[in-house]
Motif scaffolding. Structure first.
Motif, PDB file in Angstrom:
ATOM      1  N   ALA A  87       1.037  -1.780   0.317  1.00  0.00           N
ATOM      2  CA  ALA A  87      -0.082  -0.069   0.329  1.00  0.00           C
ATOM      3  C   ALA A  87       0.728   0.970   0.170  1.00  0.00           C
ATOM      4  N   VAL A  88       1.726   1.034   0.893  1.00  0.00           N
ATOM      5  CA  VAL A  88       2.687   2.557   0.708  1.00  0.00           C
ATOM      6  C   VAL A  88       3.513   2.321  -0.420  1.00  0.00           C
ATOM      7  N   SER A  89       3.751   1.487  -0.955  1.00  0.00           N
ATOM      8  CA  SER A  89       4.614   1.692  -2.282  1.00  0.00           C
ATOM      9  C   SER A  89       3.874   2.036  -3.247  1.00  0.00           C
ATOM     10  N   GLY A  90       2.943   1.467  -3.408  1.00  0.00           N
ATOM     11  CA  GLY A  90       1.796   1.768  -4.059  1.00  0.00           C
ATOM     12  C   GLY A  90       1.347   3.920  -4.168  1.00  0.00           C
ATOM     13  N   ILE A  91       1.018   4.465  -2.754  1.00  0.00           N
ATOM     14  CA  ILE A  91       0.704   5.417  -3.257  1.00  0.00           C
ATOM     15  C   ILE A  91       2.025   6.364  -3.177  1.00  0.00           C
ATOM     16  N   ALA A  92       3.289   5.301  -2.717  1.00  0.00           N
ATOM     17  CA  ALA A  92       4.398   6.728  -3.161  1.00  0.00           C
ATOM     18  C   ALA A  92       5.024   6.698  -4.250  1.00  0.00           C
ATOM     19  N   ARG A  93       4.690   5.937  -5.045  1.00  0.00           N
ATOM     20  CA  ARG A  93       4.333   5.207  -6.940  1.00  0.00           C
ATOM     21  C   ARG A  93       3.507   6.262  -7.824  1.00  0.00           C
ATOM     22  N   ARG A  94       2.581   6.376  -7.204  1.00  0.00           N
ATOM     23  CA  ARG A  94       1.674   7.074  -7.761  1.00  0.00           C
ATOM     24  C   ARG A  94       2.130   8.545  -7.473  1.00  0.00           C
ATOM     25  N   LEU A  95       1.958   8.979  -6.419  1.00  0.00           N
ATOM     26  CA  LEU A  95       2.774  10.305  -6.043  1.00  0.00           C
ATOM     27  C   LEU A  95       3.964  11.037  -7.216  1.00  0.00           C
ATOM     28  N   GLU A  96       4.957   9.792  -7.080  1.00  0.00           N
ATOM     29  CA  GLU A  96       6.133  10.198  -7.917  1.00  0.00           C
ATOM     30  C   GLU A  96       5.584  10.299  -9.123  1.00  0.00           C
ATOM     31  N   SER A  97       4.511   9.459  -9.267  1.00  0.00           N
ATOM     32  CA  SER A  97       4.792   9.080 -11.355  1.00  0.00           C
ATOM     33  C   SER A  97       3.398  10.153 -11.311  1.00  0.00           C
ATOM     34  N   SER A  98       2.769  10.803 -10.421  1.00  0.00           N
ATOM     35  CA  SER A  98       2.042  12.289 -10.973  1.00  0.00           C
ATOM     36  C   SER A  98       2.043  13.441 -11.634  1.00  0.00           C
ATOM     37  N   GLY A  99       3.915  13.623 -11.984  1.00  0.00           N
ATOM     38  CA  GLY A  99       4.101  14.779 -12.186  1.00  0.00           C
ATOM     39  C   GLY A  99       4.224  16.019 -11.611  1.00  0.00           C
ATOM     40  N   GLU A 100       3.894  15.983 -10.370  1.00  0.00           N
ATOM     41  CA  GLU A 100       4.040  16.711  -9.699  1.00  0.00           C
ATOM     42  C   GLU A 100       5.031  16.752  -8.161  1.00  0.00           C
ATOM     43  N   THR A 101       5.925  17.931  -8.208  1.00  0.00           N
ATOM     44  CA  THR A 101       6.782  18.199  -7.135  1.00  0.00           C
ATOM     45  C   THR A 101       6.283  18.210  -5.934  1.00  0.00           C
ATOM     46  N   GLU A 102       5.152  18.783  -5.729  1.00  0.00           N
ATOM     47  CA  GLU A 102       4.823  19.715  -4.892  1.00  0.00           C
ATOM     48  C   GLU A 102       3.690  19.145  -4.531  1.00  0.00           C
ATOM     49  N   ILE A 103       3.388  17.966  -3.087  1.00  0.00           N
ATOM     50  CA  ILE A 103       1.578  17.433  -3.035  1.00  0.00           C
ATOM     51  C   ILE A 103       1.336  18.289  -1.516  1.00  0.00           C
ATOM     52  N   PRO A 104      -0.021  18.589  -1.591  1.00  0.00           N
ATOM     53  CA  PRO A 104      -0.073  19.303  -0.487  1.00  0.00           C
ATOM     54  C   PRO A 104      -0.676  17.349   0.254  1.00  0.00           C
ATOM     55  N   SER A 105      -0.225  17.889   1.879  1.00  0.00           N
ATOM     56  CA  SER A 105      -0.827  16.897   2.722  1.00  0.00           C
ATOM     57  C   SER A 105      -2.096  15.774   2.404  1.00  0.00           C
ATOM     58  N   GLU A 106      -2.941  17.071   2.389  1.00  0.00           N
ATOM     59  CA  GLU A 106      -4.624  16.275   2.577  1.00  0.00           C
ATOM     60  C   GLU A 106      -4.908  15.081   1.043  1.00  0.00           C
ATOM     61  N   GLU A 107      -3.247  15.393   0.371  1.00  0.00           N
ATOM     62  CA  GLU A 107      -3.870  14.498  -0.684  1.00  0.00           C
ATOM     63  C   GLU A 107      -3.384  12.877  -0.538  1.00  0.00           C
TER      64      GLU A 107
END
Length: 159
Positions: A87-107
């Motif tokens: 689950a953690v790897s999936g979240i990290a992968r989605r965040l990294e591949s989103s194209g964004e470098t700044e992610i709101p903590s709410e997301e």
């Protein structure tokens, strides 16, 4: 790699193997100076992520903090460590591949809630109660309904 026990710069890898569905390498290391043994993990990092907190402060994304959040929510629940790591790897992968470098903590929080919903309902409610700062019983009912509606909308939009 520096030994966490004595600080020696010279440690040796004794065993390497794939871990977590082949998304990382697990290495068992030994320090020749003090004899200490420890494990390290090597993961691909697509980009450096910054988390934007509610206060506006920016912090580097910390995968281990994400793991700890899952562990706290899932404390004394019958969920395997491997499922947490996936689950953690999936979240990290989605965040990294989103194209964004700044992610709101709410997301990140919403992604954790979504992952916990599929792992364990009790952990989902535990995390939601802290994430949303519940103070009344109705808060539990409201946030569960709200999050379920968002997940349903996201699922419908992706279908």
């Amino acid at each position: 790699m520096r030994c966490p026990f004595c600080g020696s710069e010279d440690t040796q890898v004794k065993d390497s193997r794939p871990a977590e569905d082949n998304t990382s390498i697990r290495r068992r290391r030994i320090c020749p100076d003090c004899g200490g043994r420890f494990t390290t993990y090597e993961r691909v990092q697509l980009r450096e992520l910054m988390v934007i907190k509610k206060s506006g402060r920016k912090l580097p994304f910390d995968r281990e903090k994400l793991v700890r959040s899952f562990e706290i929510a899932l404390r004394k629940r019958p969920v395997d460590r491997d499922r947490i790591e996936r689950a953690v790897s999936g979240i990290a992968r989605r965040l990294e591949s989103s194209g964004e470098t700044e992610i709101p903590s709410e997301e990140i929080g919403l992604q954790v809630l979504e992952a916990l919903k599929s792992l364990d309902d009790v952990a989902f409610v535990r995390y939601a109660s802290v994430y949303r700062d519940f103070s009344h019983a109705e808060d539990f009912e409201n946030v569960i309904a709200e999050i379920n509606a968002k997940i349903a909308r996201d699922t419908d939009a992706g279908a």
